[in-house]
Design a protein around this motif. Structure first.
Motif, PDB file in Angstrom:
ATOM      1  N   ASN A  97       7.944   5.124 -35.191  1.00  0.00           N
ATOM      2  CA  ASN A  97       6.615   5.619 -34.498  1.00  0.00           C
ATOM      3  C   ASN A  97       6.444   7.152 -34.290  1.00  0.00           C
ATOM      4  O   ASN A  97       7.034   7.982 -33.714  1.00  0.00           O
ATOM      5  CB  ASN A  97       6.748   5.042 -32.947  1.00  0.00           C
ATOM      6  N   GLN A  98       5.595   7.616 -35.196  1.00  0.00           N
ATOM      7  CA  GLN A  98       5.098   8.802 -35.546  1.00  0.00           C
ATOM      8  C   GLN A  98       3.787   9.227 -35.040  1.00  0.00           C
ATOM      9  O   GLN A  98       2.950   9.971 -35.528  1.00  0.00           O
ATOM     10  CB  GLN A  98       5.568   9.301 -36.828  1.00  0.00           C
ATOM     11  N   THR A  99       3.256   8.319 -34.121  1.00  0.00           N
ATOM     12  CA  THR A  99       1.874   8.505 -33.776  1.00  0.00           C
ATOM     13  C   THR A  99       1.926   9.357 -32.460  1.00  0.00           C
ATOM     14  O   THR A  99       3.073   9.873 -32.004  1.00  0.00           O
ATOM     15  CB  THR A  99       1.261   7.170 -33.272  1.00  0.00           C
ATOM     16  N   ASN A 100       0.688   9.700 -31.787  1.00  0.00           N
ATOM     17  CA  ASN A 100       0.513  10.573 -30.586  1.00  0.00           C
ATOM     18  C   ASN A 100       0.583   9.554 -29.450  1.00  0.00           C
ATOM     19  O   ASN A 100       0.223  10.064 -28.239  1.00  0.00           O
ATOM     20  CB  ASN A 100      -0.572  11.051 -30.754  1.00  0.00           C
ATOM     21  N   GLY A 101       1.300   8.362 -29.369  1.00  0.00           N
ATOM     22  CA  GLY A 101       1.326   7.463 -28.383  1.00  0.00           C
ATOM     23  C   GLY A 101       2.399   6.368 -28.306  1.00  0.00           C
ATOM     24  O   GLY A 101       3.334   6.560 -29.137  1.00  0.00           O
ATOM     25  N   SER A 102       2.356   5.531 -27.372  1.00  0.00           N
ATOM     26  CA  SER A 102       3.545   4.730 -27.323  1.00  0.00           C
ATOM     27  C   SER A 102       3.135   3.112 -28.030  1.00  0.00           C
ATOM     28  O   SER A 102       1.916   2.599 -27.868  1.00  0.00           O
ATOM     29  CB  SER A 102       3.621   4.359 -26.091  1.00  0.00           C
ATOM     30  N   GLU A 169       1.811   6.019 -38.317  1.00  0.00           N
ATOM     31  CA  GLU A 169       1.378   7.253 -38.193  1.00  0.00           C
ATOM     32  C   GLU A 169       0.027   7.380 -37.440  1.00  0.00           C
ATOM     33  O   GLU A 169      -0.657   6.674 -37.899  1.00  0.00           O
ATOM     34  CB  GLU A 169       1.666   8.144 -39.482  1.00  0.00           C
ATOM     35  N   ASP A 171      -3.471   8.687 -35.055  1.00  0.00           N
ATOM     36  CA  ASP A 171      -3.716   8.328 -33.570  1.00  0.00           C
ATOM     37  C   ASP A 171      -3.356   6.894 -33.311  1.00  0.00           C
ATOM     38  O   ASP A 171      -3.429   5.949 -33.992  1.00  0.00           O
ATOM     39  CB  ASP A 171      -5.111   8.541 -33.507  1.00  0.00           C
ATOM     40  N   VAL A 172      -2.659   6.872 -32.084  1.00  0.00           N
ATOM     41  CA  VAL A 172      -2.028   5.541 -31.508  1.00  0.00           C
ATOM     42  C   VAL A 172      -3.500   4.424 -31.286  1.00  0.00           C
ATOM     43  O   VAL A 172      -3.318   3.318 -31.490  1.00  0.00           O
ATOM     44  CB  VAL A 172      -1.583   5.850 -30.285  1.00  0.00           C
TER      45      VAL A 172
END
Length: 199
Positions: A97-102, A169, A171-172
């Protein structure tokens, strides 16, 4: 004269004793005065301090996606690649997980393995073999291989010919999945693909 003085003196002594006794009896016979009780002194009290109210932060909302629909088209592309030899041993790294969220990437990894097993082109390295190989490298069983170099090192220990490295990757709210198939012997990327993750 001496006699007179003696009698007077004796009379005075007796008179004095009677006065003392009379006074003493007066003291003892007087009714006792009730003592006035004063109202209790009230000390202003401050209310006990209330502990500060701590609000428990709301955990971030975990996004839910249709991993099967998102990963299957990419897996089909990879399995159709002419550079892939059928029957080879494949190590599937956990989806990163390389996004900006969970995100529930464990679900993504499970769907990825399931789709690859249905494709019947690769033999997947069993989970227990991966766990013991990670321990031999000093990694915990839950350690997700954060780099391609770690993934290739692990693939060499388990005698895999290929490693599939996958990341989610961006935005979540609208993430993208990227996959790379690497040849273990050389570390060369022989196939790559990416696509949007659908809900």
């Amino acid at each position: 004269m001496k006699k007179l003085l003696g009698v007077t003196f004796a009379a005075m002594v007796l008179a004095g004793c009677q006065t003392i006794t009379h006074q003493g009896s007066e003291t003892t016979t007087e009714p006792e005065q009730p003592t006035q009780t004063q109202p209790p002194v009230t000390v202003p009290t401050t209310p006990p301090e209330q502990p500060p109210v701590t609000t428990v932060p709301t955990p971030p909302k975990v996004q839910s996606f249709n991993w099967s629909a998102s990963l299957t088209p990419l897996i089909n592309q990879m399995l159709g690649s002419p550079d892939v030899t059928a029957g080879s041993v494949l190590l599937v790294d956990n989806v990163q997980n390389q996004t900006n969220g969970s995100l529930q990437v464990a679900n993504a990894t499970a769907e990825l393995k399931k789709a690859l097993q249905q494709g019947n082109k690769f033999t997947l390295v069993p989970a227990n073999q991966v766990t013991s190989a990670k321990q031999s490298l000093g990694l915990s069983a839950e350690d997700s291989l954060g780099s391609r170099r770690k993934a290739i090192g692990l693939a060499r220990i388990v005698n895999a010919q290929y490693v599939l490295y996958s990341t989610v990757e961006g935005d979540v709210q609208s993430p993208k999945v990227a996959m790379q198939l690497m040849l273990v012997q050389t570390g060369e990327i022989i196939w790559s693909g990416n696509g949007a993750v659908t809900r």
